[in-house]
Design a protein around this motif. Structure first.
Motif, PDB file in Angstrom:
ATOM      1  N   TYR A   6       0.921  -1.074   0.132  1.00 43.99           N
ATOM      2  CA  TYR A   6      -0.084   0.013   0.008  1.00 43.99           C
ATOM      3  C   TYR A   6       0.874   1.231   0.086  1.00 43.99           C
ATOM      4  CZ  TYR A   6       0.833   0.886   5.209  1.00 43.99           C
ATOM      5  OH  TYR A   6       1.446   1.251   6.385  1.00 43.99           O
ATOM      6  N   THR A   7       0.233   2.228  -0.551  1.00 45.19           N
ATOM      7  CA  THR A   7       1.090   3.416  -0.395  1.00 45.19           C
ATOM      8  C   THR A   7       0.192   4.469   0.518  1.00 45.19           C
ATOM      9  OG1 THR A   7      -0.270   4.754  -2.112  1.00 45.19           O
ATOM     10  CG2 THR A   7       1.390   3.478  -2.827  1.00 45.19           C
ATOM     11  N   PHE A   8       0.688   5.334   1.000  1.00 47.82           N
ATOM     12  CA  PHE A   8       0.019   6.450   1.829  1.00 47.82           C
ATOM     13  C   PHE A   8       0.867   7.825   1.642  1.00 47.82           C
ATOM     14  CE2 PHE A   8      -2.064   7.237   6.057  1.00 47.82           C
ATOM     15  CZ  PHE A   8      -2.685   8.514   5.674  1.00 47.82           C
ATOM     16  N   ILE A  39      -4.439   6.772  -0.051  1.00 44.80           N
ATOM     17  CA  ILE A  39      -4.232   5.583   0.531  1.00 44.80           C
ATOM     18  C   ILE A  39      -4.358   4.568  -0.692  1.00 44.80           C
ATOM     19  CG2 ILE A  39      -4.656   3.645   2.100  1.00 44.80           C
ATOM     20  CD1 ILE A  39      -5.749   7.080   3.221  1.00 44.80           C
ATOM     21  N   GLU A  40      -3.362   3.761  -1.235  1.00 40.75           N
ATOM     22  CA  GLU A  40      -3.853   2.905  -2.131  1.00 40.75           C
ATOM     23  C   GLU A  40      -2.914   1.644  -1.981  1.00 40.75           C
ATOM     24  OE1 GLU A  40      -3.681   5.182  -6.272  1.00 40.75           O
ATOM     25  OE2 GLU A  40      -1.868   6.173  -5.284  1.00 40.75           O
ATOM     26  N   PRO A  41      -4.045   0.652  -1.642  1.00 43.06           N
ATOM     27  CA  PRO A  41      -3.313  -0.560  -1.297  1.00 43.06           C
ATOM     28  C   PRO A  41      -3.655  -1.467  -2.872  1.00 43.06           C
ATOM     29  CG  PRO A  41      -5.686  -0.369  -0.624  1.00 43.06           C
ATOM     30  CD  PRO A  41      -5.181   0.797  -1.068  1.00 43.06           C
ATOM     31  N   GLU A  42      -2.783  -2.299  -3.206  1.00 45.28           N
ATOM     32  CA  GLU A  42      -2.714  -2.862  -4.542  1.00 45.28           C
ATOM     33  C   GLU A  42      -2.511  -4.576  -4.098  1.00 45.28           C
ATOM     34  OE1 GLU A  42      -3.421  -1.521  -7.338  1.00 45.28           O
ATOM     35  OE2 GLU A  42      -3.460  -3.419  -8.200  1.00 45.28           O
ATOM     36  N   VAL A  43      -3.067  -5.491  -4.429  1.00 48.92           N
ATOM     37  CA  VAL A  43      -2.966  -6.957  -4.041  1.00 48.92           C
ATOM     38  C   VAL A  43      -2.925  -7.810  -5.320  1.00 48.92           C
ATOM     39  CG1 VAL A  43      -3.879  -8.786  -2.741  1.00 48.92           C
ATOM     40  CG2 VAL A  43      -3.940  -6.394  -1.998  1.00 48.92           C
ATOM     41  N   ALA A  44      -1.943  -8.454  -5.296  1.00 49.74           N
ATOM     42  CA  ALA A  44      -1.769  -9.617  -6.526  1.00 49.74           C
ATOM     43  C   ALA A  44      -2.904 -10.746  -5.955  1.00 49.74           C
ATOM     44  CB  ALA A  44      -0.407 -10.149  -6.288  1.00 49.74           C
ATOM     45  N   LEU A  99      -8.206   5.690  -1.622  1.00 50.41           N
ATOM     46  CA  LEU A  99      -8.893   6.241  -0.836  1.00 50.41           C
ATOM     47  C   LEU A  99      -8.279   7.688  -0.283  1.00 50.41           C
ATOM     48  CD1 LEU A  99     -11.119   6.521   1.751  1.00 50.41           C
ATOM     49  CD2 LEU A  99      -9.397   5.635   3.094  1.00 50.41           C
ATOM     50  N   GLY A 100      -9.221   8.618  -0.704  1.00 53.63           N
ATOM     51  CA  GLY A 100      -8.665  10.039  -0.445  1.00 53.63           C
ATOM     52  C   GLY A 100      -9.036  10.329   1.098  1.00 53.63           C
ATOM     53  N   PHE A 101      -7.688  10.369   1.663  1.00 51.85           N
ATOM     54  CA  PHE A 101      -7.626  10.610   3.142  1.00 51.85           C
ATOM     55  C   PHE A 101      -8.486  11.731   3.690  1.00 51.85           C
ATOM     56  CE2 PHE A 101      -4.898  11.517   7.079  1.00 51.85           C
ATOM     57  CZ  PHE A 101      -5.451  10.561   7.826  1.00 51.85           C
ATOM     58  N   GLU A 102      -8.241  12.873   3.152  1.00 51.42           N
ATOM     59  CA  GLU A 102      -9.195  13.970   3.492  1.00 51.42           C
ATOM     60  C   GLU A 102     -10.558  13.765   3.622  1.00 51.42           C
ATOM     61  OE1 GLU A 102      -6.425  14.237   1.655  1.00 51.42           O
ATOM     62  OE2 GLU A 102      -5.329  15.330   3.232  1.00 51.42           O
TER      63      GLU A 102
END
Ligand code: ATP
Ligand code: MN
Length: 480
Positions: free
Chosen positions: A223-225, A246-251, A450-453
């Motif tokens: 994930y990125t944040f 927040i950007e999760p990415e899953v194989a 997901l837009g954190f704000e």
């Protein structure tokens, strides 16, 4: 002696002990009662000054906004509203303020408009509302990392300066060190970016997704944040030019798995703040109740802030296809009575916030996940369905906010992806590395942003996205 925070003192069980505390004076009443706050909690500690035995000149310097160092004795409080207070033995003024000056600021203890607070964003966390919002913002980001860490995700840092302008999520800010007055030109008279700092055109990222995909395809769950930037000139209460995503990415995860992940994740972070940030939430809830009193009945919130959080945690998110949603909207009252600003006439229309909110707030009355959107209103990397008209996209819609999450299953088939890029005029040379993923051990994979704000807005009940980030960046505004 060790200085304590206000939060520590307020939760102290033993009294008659010597204490030291540093903070800022919120109010000084009757030449005797200091309400002291240091940011550790929304609550102030009352410090009682023995004014008869305190130098007049010193008393004068105790005023709203001043930074002070207090030594004294912690005692059970006689007054109502607090269990303990500090009987002041000595007080040192660390940073004094001119009461005349302070009265011009938002530190002046009275109601101020949010606009006025925004203009003094460097001072607005001295207020209860903003300190509560920012503590919640911090708590939420902790909960997000905690969720992913507990679930086997790796935190990865995607670049902020990107060499591709095809991330597909919006208008970009250019990054350049060329002289704007006298840029080098090509023979065709265009700006010659080969002479720019990076030897090519570069921009601020609009999303870390494409890079996150490359990491998911080796580390499995990432994930990125981080900050993202969009140069869209949309001056709304839900858009910033700089926001955190927040950007999760899953194989090996398909769209259903993606929906399960998003739902579980949202419920976790909301539960976290309900458990750990009660006092701040209670304050903000009361604030909204007060604010509602000045509104016409129809515009008042049906649920209190904590009811809203419980509502999301306790209900299953309703999963509805785009096609079903269009039918519902087409036959809805506001559509038939032409109450929507944008009427829904046919399949293929992009949904506006008014439609999203209708589905969540009026029709389903629970959080909604819309999926399988028309291909041509969604980004190029989303997986094409068998019908060849829709893609495996999903948006999560929340009450009061509309879209809070956007995600998809990614197109993992090289040929389909290349066709899509060609149709949209995205050059393969730009994204050769992204296409490589589909050549070397391609696999189903999915993720969301997901837009954190937007999440902070939902949790705090703040109506304007500018009030949930310390220093908002919006069109025509980059002060501080
Ligand atoms: P919207 O339709 O609301 O502009 P989007 O479709 O452009 O959103 P995505 O590109 O899917 O949004 O971005 C993922 C998430 O990032 C969104 O669901 C939203 O929560 C958030 N987001 C998008 N644009 C902004 C913005 N300008 N400011 C704050 N948050 C944003
Ligand atoms: Mn957008």
């Amino acid at each position: 002696m060790k200085t304590s925070t206000v939060a520590e003192l307020l939760s102290q069980e033993t009294t008659h002990i010597d204490v030291e505390v540093k903070g800022w004076v919120r109010t000084f009443r009757a030449n005797r009662f200091i309400a002291l706050n240091d940011g550790s909690t929304i609550n102030n500690i009352q410090c009682v000054v023995d004014f008869e035995n305190t130098d007049e000149a010193l008393l004068k310097r105790i005023s709203t906004g001043a930074a002070v160092h207090i030594k004294g004795q912690l005692e059970e409080s006689q007054g109502k509203g607090q269990s303990v207070e500090v009987q002041v033995k000595s007080i040192e003024i660390l940073g004094e303020v001119d009461p005349e000056e302070v009265s011009k600021t938002i530190m002046q203890p009275k109601r101020h408009t949010l606009d006025k607070l925004r203009a003094q964003a460097h001072l607005r966390t001295r207020t209860n509302t903003f300190s509560a919002v920012m503590r919640l913002r911090s708590s939420l980001s902790f909960a997000i990392h905690d969720y992913f860490n507990k679930n086997g995700f790796y935190y990865m840092h995607t670049p902020i300066i990107t060499g591709s302008d095809a991330e597909g999520a919006g208008e970009m800010f250019r990054v350049t060190t060329l002289d704007p007055k006298n840029p080098p030109l090509t023979e065709e008279g265009e700006v010659d970016y080969s002479q720019d700092f990076f030897g090519k055109e570069t921009n601020l990222t609009v999303s870390g997704q494409l890079e996150a995909e490359t990491y998911a395809m080796s580390l499995g769950k990432v994930y990125t944040f981080g900050p993202t930037f969009r140069a869209e000139n949309s001056n709304t209460s839900r858009h910033l030019s700089e926001f955190w995503m927040i950007e999760p990415e899953v194989a090996f995860m398909d769209l259903d798995g993606n929906m399960d992940l998003a739902e579980d994740f949202m419920k976790y972070v909301l539960s976290h703040v309900l458990k750990h940030n009660k006092e701040d939430l209670t304050f903000l809830e009361q604030r909204l109740i007060q604010e509602d009193k000045s509104k016409p009945q129809a515009e008042r919130n049906e649920m209190t802030l904590t009811e809203k959080l419980h509502f999301v945690i306790d209900n299953n998110f309703k999963r509805v296809s785009y096609t079903e949603a269009i039918d519902i909207l087409r036959n809805s009252k506001p559509n038939k009575k032409k109450k929507f600003k944008y009427l829904i006439n046919e399949w293929g229309a992009d949904l506006q916030s008014e439609h999203e909110r209708f589905l969540v707030e009026k029709h389903f009355k629970c959080p909604v996940i819309l999926f399988d959107y028309p291909a041509n209103i969604k980004a190029f990397y989303m997986r094409l369905n068998e019908d060849e008209k829709t893609v495996r996209a999903m948006d999560i819609l929340f009450p009061g906010i509309g879209e809070i999450v956007g995600g998809s299953q990614r197109e993992e088939r090289l040929d389909v992806l290349k066709e899509k890029m060609a149709a949209l005029g995205i050059p393969e040379e730009e994204l050769w590395w992204y296409l490589d993923l589909r050549k070397y051990g391609t696999a189903t994979h999915s993720g969301f942003g997901l837009g954190f704000e937007r999440l902070v807005m939902f949790v705090t009940g703040m109506g304007n996205i500018r009030d949930v980030i310390p220093y908002p960046r919006t069109p025509q505004n980059a002060e501080f």
